[in-house]
Design an enzyme around this catalytic site. Structure first.
Site: not given
Ligand SMILES: NC(=O)c1ccc[n+]([C@@H]2O[C@H](COP(=O)([O-])OP(=O)(O)OC[C@H]3O[C@@H](n4cnc5c(N)ncnc54)[C@H](OP(=O)(O)O)[C@@H]3O)[C@@H](O)[C@H]2O)c1
Length: 262
Positions: A15, A17, A140, A153, A157, A188
């Site tokens: 999913s 990023l 983050s 969180y 982070k 996302t």
């Molecule tokens: N989007 C933003 O605004 C933002 C901002 C700052 C930082 N981030 C960071 O970016 C990263 C990616 O987030 P995203 O925005 O792409 O969110 P997302 O769309 O919710 O994707 C999260 C991903 O992490 C995986 N995940 C969650 N729990 C897991 C577990 N226990 N074991 C293995 N995989 C797991 C999910 O896969 P499954 O559910 O299939 O396991 C999914 O592929 C995260 O570290 C997040 O903190 C995002």
């Protein structure tokens, strides 16, 4: 084709990023190992790859099961005989006050975002040193500032930055690059998947107005290719928040305490 022939292991590739970075690495000729819990979604991402000259493989892994990190790392190394870059991207966020959140839920955030990330990194470190490769970690803006609704969180982070900044110094003499990426708001499923979230929070979230994940992936790959130490990828508002927190923590508190941060 900046990553042609390289082996890249991405967690959270089902999913957001992780999905966008996986596609971008494939387009650049890398052999990609995709990990997450949801195999169906990983297959969807793998099937969307456009470069059929590069190979890819799915290795399901729940990062919270960090006691299995060594075993899964050996499986991942065997898949292509090497790993050049580990991208620690898997993560879960939070949209609830500490007083309303169970310890179990807060622990989940810390175990996935911090402890599991460290465990997986340590499990592949010898291999990465052998390849003089790279460790990438997605922290983050919340690793640099604090808001309400983010206790676990922010803890995770901030912890990620502390751990990987020290590791970066240790790895310099090994020829290994450690890159910490700080995303701002990126559109996302992160809010939908956060602990303590609701339909209303997801619907009204500022993340929906953030950068598109493909734009993020393009910038992330450029930074990985340049073997940078540290990069912020996001909008102006989050960047200003980090600057204000550094320059005047008390003024930051006064402003942020009344901001809508869900
Ligand atoms: N989007 C933003 O605004 C933002 C901002 C700052 C930082 N981030 C960071 O970016 C990263 C990616 O987030 P995203 O925005 O792409 O969110 P997302 O769309 O919710 O994707 C999260 C991903 O992490 C995986 N995940 C969650 N729990 C897991 C577990 N226990 N074991 C293995 N995989 C797991 C999910 O896969 P499954 O559910 O299939 O396991 C999914 O592929 C995260 O570290 C997040 O903190 C995002």
């Amino acid at each position: 084709m900046r990553f042609k022939g390289k082996v890249i292991w991405i967690t959270g590739a089902s999913s957001g990023l992780g999905e966008s970075m996986a596609r971008a690495f494939n387009a650049e000729g890398a052999n990609v190992i995709l990990s997450a819990r949801n195999v169906k979604e990983l297959e969807r991402v793998k099937n969307s790859f456009t470069n059929s000259d590069a190979q890819s493989i799915i290795i399901p892994f729940d990062v919270q099961k960090y006691n299995e990190a060594e075993t899964i790392a050996q499986i991942a190394i065997k898949a292509f005989g090497r790993i050049d870059i580990l991208v620690n991207n898997a993560g879960i966020s939070q949209r609830s006050l500490a007083k309303d959140t169970s310890f179990k839920d807060e622990l989940t955030v810390i175990e996935v975002d911090l402890i599991g990330t460290i465990a997986l990194t340590k499990a592949v470190l010898t291999e990465i040193i052998k390849q003089k490769g790279q460790i990438v970690v997605i922290s983050s803006v919340m690793g640099k500032i604090n808001t309400k609704y983010r206790t676990a969180y922010a803890a995770a982070k901030h912890g990620v930055i502390g751990y990987f900044e020290s590791l970066r110094l240790e790895m310099m003499e090994e020829g290994v690059n450690v890159l910490t990426i700080l995303p701002g708001f990126i559109a996302t499923n992160i809010v939908k998947n956060a602990i303590g979230t609701t339909y209303k929070i997801t619907h009204n979230s500022q993340n929906n107005l953030g950068l598109q994940p493909d734009v993020f992936a393009k910038k992330a790959l450029a930074s990985i290719h340049k073997r940078k130490a540290y990069v912020y990828i996001g909008g102006y508002k989050e960047k200003m928040a980090m600057l204000l927190k550094r320059l005047s923590p008390s003024l930051f508190d006064k402003i942020i305490v009344n901001q809508k941060v869900t």
